[in-house]
Design a protein around this motif. Sequence first.
Motif, PDB file in Angstrom:
ATOM      1  N   ILE A  74      -0.882 -21.796   4.461  1.00 39.80           N
ATOM      2  CA  ILE A  74      -2.119 -20.866   2.497  1.00 39.80           C
ATOM      3  C   ILE A  74      -2.094 -21.852   1.638  1.00 39.80           C
ATOM      4  O   ILE A  74      -3.086 -21.430   0.798  1.00 39.80           O
ATOM      5  N   LEU A  75      -1.033 -21.632   1.282  1.00 45.01           N
ATOM      6  CA  LEU A  75      -0.766 -21.706  -0.525  1.00 45.01           C
ATOM      7  C   LEU A  75      -0.645 -23.624  -0.405  1.00 45.01           C
ATOM      8  O   LEU A  75      -0.740 -24.104  -1.480  1.00 45.01           O
ATOM      9  N   LYS A  76      -1.543 -24.655   0.271  1.00 44.37           N
ATOM     10  CA  LYS A  76      -1.540 -26.282   0.368  1.00 44.37           C
ATOM     11  C   LYS A  76      -2.144 -26.366   1.669  1.00 44.37           C
ATOM     12  O   LYS A  76      -3.147 -25.828   1.734  1.00 44.37           O
ATOM     13  N   GLY A 103       0.814 -15.877   7.062  1.00 47.79           N
ATOM     14  CA  GLY A 103       1.748 -14.768   7.386  1.00 47.79           C
ATOM     15  C   GLY A 103       1.945 -12.954   7.640  1.00 47.79           C
ATOM     16  O   GLY A 103       1.106 -13.270   8.900  1.00 47.79           O
ATOM     17  N   PRO A 104       2.488 -12.368   7.268  1.00 53.44           N
ATOM     18  CA  PRO A 104       2.027 -10.964   7.515  1.00 53.44           C
ATOM     19  C   PRO A 104       0.567 -10.872   7.238  1.00 53.44           C
ATOM     20  O   PRO A 104       0.290  -9.759   6.538  1.00 53.44           O
ATOM     21  N   ASP A 126      -2.043 -15.422  15.957  1.00 55.33           N
ATOM     22  CA  ASP A 126      -1.382 -16.496  15.546  1.00 55.33           C
ATOM     23  C   ASP A 126      -1.856 -16.374  14.390  1.00 55.33           C
ATOM     24  O   ASP A 126      -1.293 -17.770  13.959  1.00 55.33           O
ATOM     25  N   HIS A 127      -2.484 -16.122  13.614  1.00 55.94           N
ATOM     26  CA  HIS A 127      -2.640 -16.012  12.361  1.00 55.94           C
ATOM     27  C   HIS A 127      -1.440 -16.680  11.620  1.00 55.94           C
ATOM     28  O   HIS A 127      -1.615 -16.771  10.028  1.00 55.94           O
ATOM     29  N   GLY A 128      -0.185 -15.717  11.851  1.00 54.05           N
ATOM     30  CA  GLY A 128       0.967 -15.223  10.847  1.00 54.05           C
ATOM     31  C   GLY A 128       0.931 -16.814  10.995  1.00 54.05           C
ATOM     32  O   GLY A 128       2.110 -17.972   9.614  1.00 54.05           O
ATOM     33  N   TYR A 129       1.475 -17.652  11.747  1.00 56.93           N
ATOM     34  CA  TYR A 129       1.227 -19.195  11.597  1.00 56.93           C
ATOM     35  C   TYR A 129       0.903 -20.332  10.376  1.00 56.93           C
ATOM     36  O   TYR A 129       1.926 -20.928  10.246  1.00 56.93           O
ATOM     37  N   GLU A 176       1.327  -7.420  10.997  1.00 56.79           N
ATOM     38  CA  GLU A 176       2.519  -6.771  10.147  1.00 56.79           C
ATOM     39  C   GLU A 176       3.271  -6.827  11.429  1.00 56.79           C
ATOM     40  O   GLU A 176       4.533  -7.130  10.895  1.00 56.79           O
ATOM     41  N   ARG A 177       3.449  -5.927  12.408  1.00 61.69           N
ATOM     42  CA  ARG A 177       4.373  -5.428  13.252  1.00 61.69           C
ATOM     43  C   ARG A 177       3.365  -5.656  15.176  1.00 61.69           C
ATOM     44  O   ARG A 177       2.593  -4.601  14.955  1.00 61.69           O
TER      45      ARG A 177
END
Length: 306
Positions: A114-116, A63-64, A57-60, A69-70
């Motif tokens: 991850i930016l916030k 991101g990729p 679930d890391h993409g939540y 990635e796929r």
Amino acid sequence: MADTDDLLERKNFYLDVPPACSAFTLKGSNALDWGMKNRLARIFSPADNRTVMLAVDHGYFQGPTTGLERIDVTIAPLVPFADALMITRGALRSSIPPETSKPVVLRSSGGQSILKELSNERIAVDIEDAVRVNASALAVQVYIGGMHEHQSIGNLVEIVNSGNRHGIPTMAVTGVGKELARDAKYLGLATRICAELGAHFVKTYYCEKNFAAVAAGCPVPLVIAGGKKLPELDALTMAYRAISEGAAGVDMGRNIFQCDAPKAMIQAVRAVVHGDETPEKALDLYHALKSDGEVEEACQQKTQLR
Ligand code: R5P
């Protein structure tokens, strides 16, 4: 015509057999409703009350992620080896074949990147949508000591309440901010709060010292995250110690899907969790399966070249 003449005589009510009444032995779960128990029994093997969950679930929020990635290419082939899949609804619908019979632990909180500030989450799935994708559990992040502690605890409470209405258990995930120590004192506090507020199982981190006290102080099953990618022996050792000290399993991501041979690694982790295999023996299994896999892959490539 219906045969009604001697029906009564043929019935057998087994008058000498007491009604079936078995305990549900998963930690802290015996008083739950049938649907809850049934879903938990899909995630935690009734044979040993343990689980190997695959976390993707890391993409939540990031991101990729490397290895994800796929998800349709790299994760779908691993699903048969997992007891359960922890995933977002977006990745599930787009990348996992609906024919899978594996239980889904649905990522149900989000709202940051991850930016916030990471603890700034909200509930990110309606319970109706969780039912629609046939979720076996809901997963929500709780940031004890984090900037948005109160809000994240509120998310847990709401998710537990809505899950309870539908018989769907909740897994609380203890998110630990960079400024907080992942020690037994902190993890004991965080996991206990989650369980007291109604989480049916809790995902947390392993700590070298006194993890047994963390597990004992949490009245529901604990599963551990793998954390950042480690050498295989270290990841297997962490899983072994966590299980020996009272964890009910792992919910591992990067230490499986970022491996050179993810299929071999998930099977090695299973050997530790379900087979009480030592880390060294599990590593031997990893290497053996890895080289088998390489042979198999070379054969497939040759076939494709023809
Ligand atoms: C926690 O933030 C999420 O559930 C992660 O995606 C998950 O815990 C990561 O698993 P791992 O640490 O084993 O990669």
